[in-house]
Write a protein that holds these residues in place. Structure first.
Motif, PDB file in Angstrom:
ATOM      1  N   GLY A 193     -11.318   0.347   1.269  1.00 27.49           N
ATOM      2  CA  GLY A 193     -10.331   0.436   0.191  1.00 27.49           C
ATOM      3  C   GLY A 193     -10.352  -0.707  -0.796  1.00 27.49           C
ATOM      4  O   GLY A 193      -9.394  -0.928  -1.525  1.00 27.49           O
ATOM      5  N   GLY A 194     -11.442  -1.468  -0.820  1.00 28.00           N
ATOM      6  CA  GLY A 194     -11.567  -2.563  -1.773  1.00 28.00           C
ATOM      7  C   GLY A 194     -11.052  -3.877  -1.217  1.00 28.00           C
ATOM      8  O   GLY A 194     -10.660  -3.974  -0.061  1.00 28.00           O
ATOM      9  N   TYR A 195     -11.048  -4.873  -2.073  1.00 35.97           N
ATOM     10  CA  TYR A 195     -10.607  -6.223  -1.705  1.00 35.97           C
ATOM     11  C   TYR A 195      -9.210  -6.419  -2.257  1.00 35.97           C
ATOM     12  O   TYR A 195      -9.028  -6.721  -3.429  1.00 35.97           O
ATOM     13  N   LYS A 196      -8.230  -6.199  -1.422  1.00 38.12           N
ATOM     14  CA  LYS A 196      -6.827  -6.267  -1.852  1.00 38.12           C
ATOM     15  C   LYS A 196      -6.243  -7.632  -1.507  1.00 38.12           C
ATOM     16  O   LYS A 196      -6.670  -8.282  -0.570  1.00 38.12           O
ATOM     17  N   LEU A 197      -5.263  -8.024  -2.273  1.00 39.38           N
ATOM     18  CA  LEU A 197      -4.609  -9.307  -2.041  1.00 39.38           C
ATOM     19  C   LEU A 197      -3.504  -9.154  -1.000  1.00 39.38           C
ATOM     20  O   LEU A 197      -2.503  -8.478  -1.239  1.00 39.38           O
ATOM     21  N   TYR A 198      -3.748  -9.725   0.159  1.00 42.66           N
ATOM     22  CA  TYR A 198      -2.791  -9.780   1.263  1.00 42.66           C
ATOM     23  C   TYR A 198      -2.753 -11.211   1.757  1.00 42.66           C
ATOM     24  O   TYR A 198      -3.648 -11.991   1.468  1.00 42.66           O
TER      25      TYR A 198
ATOM     26  N   SER B  57      -3.825 -13.478   4.564  1.00 45.77           N
ATOM     27  CA  SER B  57      -4.969 -13.352   5.484  1.00 45.77           C
ATOM     28  C   SER B  57      -5.865 -12.184   5.108  1.00 45.77           C
ATOM     29  O   SER B  57      -6.315 -11.436   5.961  1.00 45.77           O
ATOM     30  N   MET B  58      -6.126 -12.035   3.813  1.00 41.50           N
ATOM     31  CA  MET B  58      -6.893 -10.869   3.346  1.00 41.50           C
ATOM     32  C   MET B  58      -8.287 -10.787   3.944  1.00 41.50           C
ATOM     33  O   MET B  58      -8.801  -9.699   4.153  1.00 41.50           O
ATOM     34  N   ASP B  59      -8.902 -11.930   4.250  1.00 42.31           N
ATOM     35  CA  ASP B  59     -10.228 -11.890   4.865  1.00 42.31           C
ATOM     36  C   ASP B  59     -10.148 -11.305   6.269  1.00 42.31           C
ATOM     37  O   ASP B  59     -10.995 -10.508   6.664  1.00 42.31           O
ATOM     38  N   SER B  60      -9.126 -11.684   7.010  1.00 43.92           N
ATOM     39  CA  SER B  60      -8.934 -11.139   8.363  1.00 43.92           C
ATOM     40  C   SER B  60      -8.634  -9.646   8.309  1.00 43.92           C
ATOM     41  O   SER B  60      -9.145  -8.871   9.126  1.00 43.92           O
ATOM     42  N   VAL B  61      -7.812  -9.249   7.352  1.00 46.71           N
ATOM     43  CA  VAL B  61      -7.475  -7.830   7.200  1.00 46.71           C
ATOM     44  C   VAL B  61      -8.738  -7.022   6.911  1.00 46.71           C
ATOM     45  O   VAL B  61      -8.958  -5.964   7.510  1.00 46.71           O
ATOM     46  N   LEU B  62      -9.587  -7.526   6.025  1.00 45.06           N
ATOM     47  CA  LEU B  62     -10.826  -6.810   5.690  1.00 45.06           C
ATOM     48  C   LEU B  62     -11.755  -6.726   6.903  1.00 45.06           C
ATOM     49  O   LEU B  62     -12.365  -5.685   7.142  1.00 45.06           O
ATOM     50  N   ASN B  63     -11.846  -7.808   7.689  1.00 45.75           N
ATOM     51  CA  ASN B  63     -12.663  -7.770   8.904  1.00 45.75           C
ATOM     52  C   ASN B  63     -12.182  -6.668   9.849  1.00 45.75           C
ATOM     53  O   ASN B  63     -12.981  -5.895  10.378  1.00 45.75           O
ATOM     54  N   ILE B  64     -10.885  -6.584  10.060  1.00 47.51           N
ATOM     55  CA  ILE B  64     -10.325  -5.588  10.979  1.00 47.51           C
ATOM     56  C   ILE B  64     -10.538  -4.178  10.439  1.00 47.51           C
ATOM     57  O   ILE B  64     -10.926  -3.269  11.182  1.00 47.51           O
ATOM     58  N   LYS B  65     -10.294  -3.993   9.148  1.00 44.51           N
ATOM     59  CA  LYS B  65     -10.519  -2.672   8.552  1.00 44.51           C
ATOM     60  C   LYS B  65     -11.977  -2.241   8.723  1.00 44.51           C
ATOM     61  O   LYS B  65     -12.260  -1.092   9.057  1.00 44.51           O
TER      62      LYS B  65
END
Length: 100
Positions: A69-74, A76-84
């Motif tokens: 779903g792209g690189y969203k601003l959250y 810990s966004m890097d951790s969120v992207l790793n999990i996704k």
């Protein structure tokens, strides 16, 4: 897609060597090297898990990024992207032989 923080540096062959890993492993979605920090005049390896690439000095396969779903601003966004990425079947790796 490559990401590197302004306060980080790596050898000139860091990203080409990381790209070689992507060429060898089609399911590799996100990868980085290992981060070293300077403490008391020496570079010390930071702790980390081999399946969790760091935010800086990493590459993200474009298809993996779109699948997530792209690189969203959250927070810990890097951790969120790793999990996704992992939940969608992509491999995520931090390679100890590549230093940043």
């Amino acid at each position: 897609i490559g990401i590197i923080d302004a306060d980080m540096y790596c050898s000139s062959n860091y990203f080409p060597r990381l790209l070689e890993r992507f060429e060898k492993e089609p399911k590799l979605g996100i990868a980085s090297g290992t981060v070293y920090s300077k403490k008391d005049g020496k570079f010390v390896r930071e702790r980390g898990r081999p399946d969790l690439p760091r935010g800086s000095g990493r590459l993200i396969r474009l298809k993996c990024l779109f699948d997530c779903g792209g690189y969203k601003l959250y927070k810990s966004m890097d951790s969120v992207l790793n999990i996704k990425a992992q939940r969608r079947g992509w491999l995520t790796r931090s390679f100890s032989d590549l230093k940043i």
